[in-house]
Design an enzyme around this catalytic site. Structure first.
Site, PDB file in Angstrom:
ATOM      1  N   ASP A 116       0.743  -1.322   0.080  1.00 43.14           N
ATOM      2  CA  ASP A 116      -0.026  -0.073  -0.043  1.00 43.14           C
ATOM      3  C   ASP A 116       0.856   1.271   0.080  1.00 43.14           C
ATOM      4  O   ASP A 116       1.489   1.559   1.011  1.00 43.14           O
ATOM      5  CB  ASP A 116      -1.075   0.128   1.083  1.00 43.14           C
ATOM      6  CG  ASP A 116      -1.590   1.280   1.387  1.00 43.14           C
ATOM      7  OD1 ASP A 116      -1.748   2.287   0.595  1.00 43.14           O
ATOM      8  OD2 ASP A 116      -2.209   1.531   2.654  1.00 43.14           O
ATOM      9  N   GLU A 175      -7.238   0.813  -3.779  1.00 43.86           N
ATOM     10  CA  GLU A 175      -7.218   0.627  -2.424  1.00 43.86           C
ATOM     11  C   GLU A 175      -8.361   0.243  -1.622  1.00 43.86           C
ATOM     12  O   GLU A 175      -8.259  -0.709  -0.979  1.00 43.86           O
ATOM     13  CB  GLU A 175      -6.567   1.824  -1.926  1.00 43.86           C
ATOM     14  CG  GLU A 175      -4.878   2.065  -2.084  1.00 43.86           C
ATOM     15  CD  GLU A 175      -4.329   3.424  -2.446  1.00 43.86           C
ATOM     16  OE1 GLU A 175      -5.186   4.492  -2.050  1.00 43.86           O
ATOM     17  OE2 GLU A 175      -3.425   3.611  -3.074  1.00 43.86           O
ATOM     18  N   ASP A 213     -12.600   5.156   2.153  1.00 47.85           N
ATOM     19  CA  ASP A 213     -11.212   5.152   2.361  1.00 47.85           C
ATOM     20  C   ASP A 213     -10.526   6.856   2.380  1.00 47.85           C
ATOM     21  O   ASP A 213     -10.662   7.288   1.508  1.00 47.85           O
ATOM     22  CB  ASP A 213     -10.347   4.390   1.347  1.00 47.85           C
ATOM     23  CG  ASP A 213      -8.906   4.544   1.388  1.00 47.85           C
ATOM     24  OD1 ASP A 213      -8.477   5.161   2.501  1.00 47.85           O
ATOM     25  OD2 ASP A 213      -8.280   3.760   0.728  1.00 47.85           O
TER      26      ASP A 213
HETATM   27  P1  ADP Z   1      -2.546   7.515   3.162  1.00 45.88           P
HETATM   28  O1  ADP Z   1      -3.106   6.392   2.788  1.00 45.88           O
HETATM   29  O2  ADP Z   1      -2.934   8.586   2.307  1.00 45.88           O
HETATM   30  O3  ADP Z   1      -1.031   7.341   3.264  1.00 45.88           O
HETATM   31  P2  ADP Z   1      -3.292   7.248   5.890  1.00 45.88           P
HETATM   32  O4  ADP Z   1      -4.428   6.140   5.787  1.00 45.88           O
HETATM   33  O5  ADP Z   1      -2.231   6.526   6.405  1.00 45.88           O
HETATM   34  O6  ADP Z   1      -2.929   7.861   4.636  1.00 45.88           O
HETATM   35  O7  ADP Z   1      -3.789   8.464   6.816  1.00 45.88           O
HETATM   36  C1  ADP Z   1      -3.069   9.484   7.234  1.00 45.88           C
HETATM   37  C2  ADP Z   1      -3.683  10.546   7.413  1.00 45.88           C
HETATM   38  O8  ADP Z   1      -4.637  10.071   8.699  1.00 45.88           O
HETATM   39  C3  ADP Z   1      -2.828  11.544   7.809  1.00 45.88           C
HETATM   40  O9  ADP Z   1      -3.533  13.028   7.353  1.00 45.88           O
HETATM   41  C4  ADP Z   1      -3.194  11.898   9.470  1.00 45.88           C
HETATM   42  O10 ADP Z   1      -2.801  13.137   9.869  1.00 45.88           O
HETATM   43  C5  ADP Z   1      -4.498  11.105   9.575  1.00 45.88           C
HETATM   44  N1  ADP Z   1      -4.876  10.610  10.946  1.00 45.88           N
HETATM   45  C6  ADP Z   1      -4.162   9.635  11.406  1.00 45.88           C
HETATM   46  N2  ADP Z   1      -4.616   9.192  12.721  1.00 45.88           N
HETATM   47  C7  ADP Z   1      -5.814  10.434  12.995  1.00 45.88           C
HETATM   48  C8  ADP Z   1      -6.444  10.791  13.954  1.00 45.88           C
HETATM   49  N3  ADP Z   1      -6.477   9.735  15.091  1.00 45.88           N
HETATM   50  N4  ADP Z   1      -7.351  11.582  13.870  1.00 45.88           N
HETATM   51  C9  ADP Z   1      -7.301  12.390  12.656  1.00 45.88           C
HETATM   52  N5  ADP Z   1      -6.639  12.145  11.540  1.00 45.88           N
HETATM   53  C10 ADP Z   1      -5.706  10.906  11.718  1.00 45.88           C
HETATM   54 MG    MG Z   2      -4.208   4.860   2.022  1.00 44.75          MG
END
Ligand code: ADP
Ligand code: MG
Length: 599
Positions: A7, A172, A196
Site C-alpha cells: 500500500d 485501495e 477510504d
Molecule cells: P495515506 O493512505 O494517504 O497514506 P493514511 O490512511 O495513513 O494515509 O492516513 C494518514 C492521515 O490520517 C494523515 O493525514 C493523518 O494525520 C490522519 N490521521 C491519522 N490518525 C488520525 C486521527 N486519530 N485523527 C485524525 N486524523 C488522523
Molecule cells: Mg491509504
C-alpha cells in the site's frame, strides 16, 4: 518466491504477505507496521521512512513527502500549483513535468516523482526481504480507485524503477473490501461500502461480496482530498492567529510553516480523542513563541465544507451503483482520517450507525487485501484462497474526441475491467489519407473539459469518397486499469496505436532504464555506506575492548603506552569522522595495525 502487497500511501505505506494460509503485515526495521512515505537527503546519505520524517523540519528543502500528490500529474495542474506553495521542497517545471531538485552528492540531483516513490517502494521491498529471508520481486501495488490513467501508469513505472515486477495493481478500497470479506468470512451476499479517507486521497467504493468473490459495483472519489487538507486549513488558521498575536506574517517562512504543519497534524489527531488541543512552538519567527489552542467544534467548523464534500461523494457513488442507502449492509472505514469523530458521525447519521464497521485496522487493511490479491494472482488452484475472484471497474469514462469538439463516450465509468471495445469510424472528407484520434477521460460533453490522455494517428488510408473509408478503433483496459488504444484500416490492414500514458507525460522506456540504473547506484551507495558504518562500529568496539583489556594483561610499560596511544588516536580519528564513516580500506588498515600491536 512469495509475492507481496504494497500500500503506497500519500502519507504512510504498508507491506504485507500472504503465507501459511493468512496475511501477515510486515514491520519495518524499527518494528513499526506502517512507514511514513518520506524520503530525505542529508549530506551523503539518503533516508527513507521514519528517519526521513524526523528530518522534515530541519532539512525541509531536501525532505520529500506527499509525492503521491505529484505522481502522474503535469506541472501546470492546478492542484500541483497549489500544493507546491505549501511544501518545504521545491518543484520545478521540466517540459511540463514536475521535478524535484535536491542537494545531494550522489548524482541525479533532479528527481521525478516516480523515482521518489520508487525509493519508498524499495524500502518496503527491503523490509519484506528481511522478514521473509529471501529475495522478493513480485508485487501488487495499490492505487486510489479514482486515480486516472497517467497516475496509474506512473505508479507502475515507480515499481519498475524500484526493481519490482508489478504483477498487478489493485484499487485501495477494493483491497480493503478484500480484507474485510476475508476477515468476516462472508457466506451470503453483502453489499459493502468502503470509505477510504487517508492523507491525500479519498475513495468510495461499493463492493458486492459473496464468499471469496468480490464484485465492484461503483467507485467514486477525489484524488485530492484527505488529512493533509485538514492540516492545511489548520495551518491557515494559525498563520492568521500568529499575525494577530505578533503582527508578523509567517507565510513565506518555509521552516516556520513546516514546524507549524507538524504541530497542526498533531493537534488534529489529538482532537479525535480530546475536545481541545494545544499548539506550542518556541521561537516560531522573529523570536516570538507561539502558543494557541483549538477546540474540536472550531476544527469541525473550519473544515465544514471539506467534510461535506466527503458525504457528497458518498451519495454520488451510491447513486451510480443504482443502490439505495438502505441496500448497503456494511460501511467499512479505512484510512487514518476516518478516525475523525465528525466524519464517523456524519456517516453514522446518513447510513445508521449500526452499519458502520470498524472491525478491520484502518491503517493496514489496504496492504492486507493487496497481499491476498498478490497471492491469488501467483498461486494455483490448491491455494488457501480457493475460488478467489475479483472484478473491478474503471472510475472515469473513456472517450474519443469528435469533430466539433464533443466527446464520444466509448467506455462508460464503472465498466468492469479488463474490458475491450471496438468503435467503427468513417472518413469525414473525400480521399482522406490520415486520421488522428484523441483519447480523453472524464464525464463532460466537450472533450476539452475532460482529461486528455493522448493521441495517435493512423495514416495510409486508401483514397475513397467521404464516409466510405472504414476504420476500427479498439480501446482496451487491462486488469491494472491501464489503457491501450489502437486503430486499423480494414482494406490495407494498416494500424497504429498507443499505450496511453507512454505518450503523455509518462516516462519513456529509456528514461525508466536510466532511472533503474540510477536507483541501482543509490542502492550500491547505501550498501557501501552500511558496510562502512558496520566496519566503523566494529573498529570502535575493538578499540574500547582493547582499552579495557590492557589493564588485565601482563604487559611491559612501553608496550602498554604504545597500545593505549594507538587506541586513543583511533577513537579520536573516529570522532572526527563522525558525520560520514571513513573508507573501508582505511578502517581495515587501522584495525589490523591495532591487532598487530596487541599480539
Ligand atoms: P495515506 O493512505 O494517504 O497514506 P493514511 O490512511 O495513513 O494515509 O492516513 C494518514 C492521515 O490520517 C494523515 O493525514 C493523518 O494525520 C490522519 N490521521 C491519522 N490518525 C488520525 C486521527 N486519530 N485523527 C485524525 N486524523 C488522523
Ligand atoms: Mg491509504
Amino acid at each position: 518466491m512469495p509475492a507481496i502487497g504494497i500500500d503506497l500511501g500519500t502519507t504512510n505505506s504498508c507491506v504485507a504477505v500472504f503465507r501459511n494460509g493468512r496475511v501477515e503485515i510486515i514491520a519495518n526495521d524499527r518494528g513499526h507496521r506502517i512507514t511514513p512515505s518520506f524520503v530525505s537527503f542529508v549530506d551523503n546519505e539518503r533516508l527513507v521512512g521514519e528517519a526521513a520524517k524526523l528530518d522534515a523540519t530541519e532539512n525541509h528543502e531536501n525532505t520529500l513527502y506527499q509525492i503521491k500528490r505529484l505522481i502522474g500529474r503535469t506541472y501546470d495542474d492546478p492542484t500541483v500549483q497549489a500544493d507546491m506553495k505549501l511544501w518545504g521542497f521545491t518543484v520545478i517545471n521540466d517540459d511540463n513535468k514536475p521535478k524535484i531538485p535536491v542537494v545531494h552528492s550522489c548524482g541525479g540531483n533532479i528527481f521525478c516523482p516516480e523515482q521518489i516513490s520508487a525509493m519508498v517502494l524499495e524500502e518496503m521491498k527491503n523490509a519484506a526481504e528481511a522478514f521473509l529471508g529471501e529475495t522478493v520481486t513480485d508485487a501488487v501495488i495499490t492505487v486510489p480507485a479514482y486515480f486516472n490513467d497517467s497516475q496509474r501508469r506512473a505508479t507502475h513505472d515507480a515499481g519498475e524503477i524500484a526493481g519490482l515486477n508489478v504483477i498487478g495493481m489493485i484499487n485501495e478500497p477494493t483491497a480493503a473490501a478484500v480484507a474485510y470479506g476475508l476477515d468476516r468470512e462472508i457466506k451470503n451476499q453483502r453489499d459493502v461500502l468502503i470509505v477510504d479517507l487517508g492523507g491525500g486521497t479519498f475513495d468510495v467504493t461499493i463492493v458486492k461480496i459473496e464468499g471469496r468473490k468480490f464484485y465492484v459495483r461503483a467507485t467514486g472519489g477525489d484524488t485530492h482530498l484527505g488529512g493533509e487538507d485538514f492540516d492545511n486549513i489548520l495551518v491557515e488558521y494559525f498563520v492568521s492567529e500568529f499575525k494577530q498575536q505578533h503582527g508578523e506574517d509567517i507565510s513565506d517562512n518555509k521552516r516556520a510553516l513546516n514546524r507549524l504543519r507538524v504541530a497542526c497534524e498533531a493537534a488534529k489527531t489529538n482532537l479525535s480523542s480530546s475536545t481541545q488541543a494545544k499548539v506550542r512552538l518556541e521561537a516560531l519567527q522573529g523570536g516570538h513563541d507561539f502558543c494557541s489552542s483549538i477546540s474540536r467544534s472550531k476544527f469541525e467548523n473550519l473544515n465544514h465544507n471539506v467534510f461535506e464534500r466527503v458525504l457528497d461523494t458518498v451519495k454520488n457513488t451510491l447513486s451510480d451503483s443504482g443502490l439505495k442507502k438502505e441496500n448497503i449492509d456494511d460501511v467499512v472505514l479505512v484510512g487514518g482520517s476516518t478516525r475523525i469523530p465528525k466524519i464517523r458521525e456524519m456517516l453514522g447519521k446518513y447510513f445508521d450507525s449500526i452499519k458502520i464497521k470498524r472491525t478491520i485496522n484502518p491503517d493496514e487493511a489496504v496492504a492486507y487485501g493487496a497481499a491476498a490479491y498478490a497471492f491469488a494472482l501467483g498461486s494455483d488452484e490448491d491455494s488457501a484462497l480457493k475460488e478467489f475472484a475479483l472484478e473491478d471497474v474503471i472510475p472515469l469514462s473513456i472517450g474519443i474526441g469528435r469533430r466539433g469538439g464533443t466527446m464520444s463516450f466509448a467506455i462508460p465509468r464503472n465498466t468492469k475491467i479488463p474490458t475491450k471495445v471496438c468503435e467503427n469510424r468513417l472518413t469525414v472528407v473525400d480521399n482522406q489519407k490520415r486520421v488522428t484520434f484523441k483519447i480523453y477521460e472524464g464525464e463532460r460533453t466537450l472533450a476539452r473539459d475532460n482529461h486528455f490522455l493522448g493521441k495517435f494517428t493512423l495514416s495510409g488510408i486508401p483514397p475513397a469518397p467521404r464516409r466510405k473509408g472504414k476504420i476500427k478503433v479498439h480501446l482496451e483496459i487491462n486488469a491494472c486499469g491501464i489503457l491501450h488504444a489502437s486503430a486499423f484500416e480494414e482494406i490495407t490492414g494498416n494500424s497504429s496505436g498507443i499505450t496511453i500514458a507512454r505518450d503523455k507525460g509518462g516516462l519513456s522506456e529509456s528514461e525508466i532504464k536510466r532511472m533503474v540504473q540510477e536507483a541501482e547506484k543509490f542502492r550500491k551507495k547505501d550498501q557501501e555506506l552500511k558496510r562502512r558504518s558496520t566496519a566503523r562500529n566494529a573498529l570502535e568496539d575493538y578499540a574500547y575492548s582493547v582499552k579495557k583489556e590492557v589493564d588485565h594483561k601482563n604487559l611491559t610499560t612501553p608496550k602498554r603506552i604504545c597500545i593505549m596511544s594507538s587506541v586513543t588516536e583511533i577513537l579520536e580519528w573516529l570522532d572526527i569522522n563522525k558525520k560520514e564513516p571513513p573508507e573501508m580500506a582505511e578502517l581495515e588498515a587501522r584495525k589490523i595495525e591495532l591487532e598487530q600491536l596487541v599480539e
